[in-house]
Write an enzyme that holds these catalytic residues in place. Structure first.
Site, PDB file in Angstrom:
ATOM      1  N   LYS A   1       0.824  -1.210   0.000  1.00  0.00           N
ATOM      2  CA  LYS A   1       0.000   0.000   0.000  1.00  0.00           C
ATOM      3  C   LYS A   1       0.861   1.263   0.000  1.00  0.00           C
ATOM      4  CE  LYS A   1      -4.037  -2.244   0.768  1.00  0.00           C
ATOM      5  NZ  LYS A   1      -3.613  -3.647   0.845  1.00  0.00           N
TER       6      LYS A   1
HETATM    7  C1  LIG Z   1      -4.229  -4.784   0.394  1.00  0.00           C
HETATM    8  C2  LIG Z   1      -3.412  -6.007   0.329  1.00  0.00           C
HETATM    9  C3  LIG Z   1      -3.686  -7.018  -0.609  1.00  0.00           C
HETATM   10  C4  LIG Z   1      -4.874  -6.939  -1.547  1.00  0.00           C
HETATM   11  O1  LIG Z   1      -4.722  -5.932  -2.507  1.00  0.00           O
HETATM   12  P1  LIG Z   1      -6.020  -5.385  -3.292  1.00  0.00           P
HETATM   13  O2  LIG Z   1      -5.528  -4.239  -4.080  1.00  0.00           O
HETATM   14  O3  LIG Z   1      -6.994  -4.997  -2.232  1.00  0.00           O
HETATM   15  O4  LIG Z   1      -6.513  -6.509  -4.117  1.00  0.00           O
HETATM   16  C5  LIG Z   1      -2.859  -8.130  -0.649  1.00  0.00           C
HETATM   17  N1  LIG Z   1      -1.826  -8.250   0.193  1.00  0.00           N
HETATM   18  C6  LIG Z   1      -1.530  -7.316   1.114  1.00  0.00           C
HETATM   19  C7  LIG Z   1      -0.395  -7.525   2.036  1.00  0.00           C
HETATM   20  C8  LIG Z   1      -2.305  -6.164   1.204  1.00  0.00           C
HETATM   21  O5  LIG Z   1      -2.014  -5.231   2.120  1.00  0.00           O
END
Ligand SMILES: *Cc1c(COP(=O)(O)O)cnc(C)c1O
Length: 485
Positions: A111
């Site tokens: 993120k």
């Molecule tokens: C948010 C997240 C995901 C999922 O990503 P999306 O964009 O919501 O599909 C997968 N792995 C981790 C560690 C995340 O923080």
């Protein structure tokens, strides 16, 4: 470049307006009117570093920023103050694939790749649109978004942020990261409910006109840092182009551990920009709504919600899927989304099920056992340790590979550092770790992986708890009012 709502094309916005608003007034998501092609050859792009490449990709989508504005946002985000890897991200080869490590930012999950730049995109967008009010970010989190958004907006003048997380639905480390967040403008609230509840209620707060009017009177305006904001989506396209141009194979597969469908949608946009992607493998955990969707063309959230060791993928309503659905179903999107709201399911129209876009995607999933076994296997084979989300993707990929015999060069998006999920990771390797204290496990992981404990973890070990509010799942608006009104 114009953006319009997935539900009604008459709601249009410029890039900066779409970034500011987050969600369209009709509840739809903003999509670009067309996906631009990459403006330079792969050979040229392969010589660029991450910030240069980010500019090449992002300028095509965020075209109402000046070159100076966009480059300044990029350079404020992608630097070695915010990332502990000099290249921002890197590829590690292990067993049958490459792992694209997207966890070198401040909160050690992918993120950070988008949320480190979003505050700059948002402030520039506010200036451009002569917004006088402070921007208040409302966010629902399944664990990682919350902390990454808090870190991004912490003490940024003219902004405030409220993060809602499912009180019993995130890991200990995730929770501790959030509740220790410093900054006068940050607020963290646990809700008695799951992530889908949090997401639904935040959406409600966004579309509540009475609340918006009261906030405006006090000099505040809401925006969203959730992955539905194109200011999140566009920066995520960059690393897929980056990964491809570091390897330059004839074709490439990407495997993405998926929750809200934001990360993999960015990979799809990279495909539309011209990256020769053979397959996009959408990996789910036991909450495998998306796996079923790609197999059957039916989206059905009517099922038990499973709490797994990959909480950021414990999602039954993948918001960003609406953007893909809008491409496939066009004008029918609004009514499909209404079906979803009312009955919890929708069916893609017959002619949409054979579309090129849907053929590109391959649904796979991994159970808790398969995820754990994959962590252990890769550790024993290669000494490389995955977090549970990445391990779901890796296990799903191994299944896909066996089923299809596809040997295309494959990159797995590695979305979190194993340090964020130490207990699940270490007990997958050896049951003896189960009896140890959460915080002692960091030292154990350091011994096994040979990678030092990241600064993000060291920081939360000493930081005091600053946020302890917990509320019922239908009381979010009251909590927001308590803070600002
Ligand atoms: C948010 C997240 C995901 C999922 O990503 P999306 O964009 O919501 O599909 C997968 N792995 C981790 C560690 C995340 O923080």
């Amino acid at each position: 470049m114009k953006y319009y709502s997935t539900r009604d094309k008459s709601f249009t916005a410029t890039a900066s307006q779409a970034i500011l608003k987050g969600i369209a007034p009709d509840g739809g998501l903003y999509v670009p009117e067309s996906i631009p092609k990459l403006g330079k050859s792969f050979t040229q792009l392969s010589k660029m570093d991450y910030p240069q490449l980010a500019y090449e990709v992002m300028r095509l989508f965020i075209d109402d920023f000046t070159e100076e504005e966009l480059k300044s946002a990029i350079n404020s985000a992608y630097n070695t103050d915010n990332f502990d890897h000099e290249d921002i991200t890197c590829l590690v080869q292990a067993d049958d694939a490459y792992y694209l490590e997207l966890f070198h930012g401040r909160t050690i999950a992918f993120k950070d790749m988008a949320l480190s730049i979003l505050p700059y995109l948002m402030l520039t967008s506010a200036r451009k649109n002569e917004v006088k009010e402070d921007i208040i970010i409302l966010t629902a989190t399944s664990g990682d978004t919350g902390k990454a958004a808090l870190a991004g907006f912490d003490s940024v003048p003219g902004t405030g942020i409220v993060v809602f997380y499912p009180k019993d639905g995130v890991s200990k480390v995730q929770e501790r990261q959030m509740v220790t967040q410093a900054g006068e403008n940050t607020h963290v609230i646990g809700i008695r409910g799951n992530f889908d509840d949090a997401q639904r209620e935040v959406k409600k707060a966004f579309t509540d006109e009475t609340l918006a009017a009261k906030m405006l009177e006090k000099g505040y305006r809401f925006s969203s840092a959730n992955s539905i904001n194109i200011g999140r989506l566009v920066p995520q396209i960059v690393y897929y182009v980056y990964a491809y141009t570091r390897l330059l194979p004839k074709e490439i597969n990407f495997v993405v551990p998926t929750g809200n469908f934001g990360n993999i949608l960015a990979a799809y946009y990279a495909y539309r920009m011209g990256v020769p992607i053979h397959k996009l493998i959408c990996a789910s955990n036991e909450n495998k709504v998306l796996y079923d969707f790609f197999k059957t063309g039916v989206y059905d959230r009517n099922r038990d919600f499973v709490l797994t060791s990959s909480p950021s993928m414990d999602i039954l309503i993948s918001s960003n899927l609406e953007r893909l659905v809008a491409e496939l179903a066009g004008d029918k999107t609004a009514s499909l989304m209404e079906d979803l709201k009312v009955t919890g399911r929708y069916e893609l129209p017959e002619n949409a099920r054979k579309a090129e876009a849907i053929e590109l995607f391959e649904g796979e999933f991994a159970t808790e056992e398969e995820m754990s076994a994959r962590i252990k296997e890769l550790y024993e084979k290669e000494g490389y340790i995955l977090d549970p989300h990445t391990a779901v993707a890796s296990a799903a990929y191994e299944k896909y590979r066996k089923e299809t015999g596809d040997e295309t060069c494959t990159v797995i998006a590695s979305t979190a550092s194993p340090y964020k999920f130490t207990r699940a990771v270490l007990t997958s390797i050896d049951k003896k770790y189960a009896s140890m204290d959460d915080f002692d496990l960091f030292t154990e992981l350091e011994k096994l992986s040979g990678t030092p404990v990241p600064k993000a973890i060291k920081d939360i070990l000493s930081a005091p708890v600053k946020h302890d509010t917990v509320c019922d799942k239908d009381k979010l608006i009251e909590e927001i009012e308590k803070i600002y009104l």
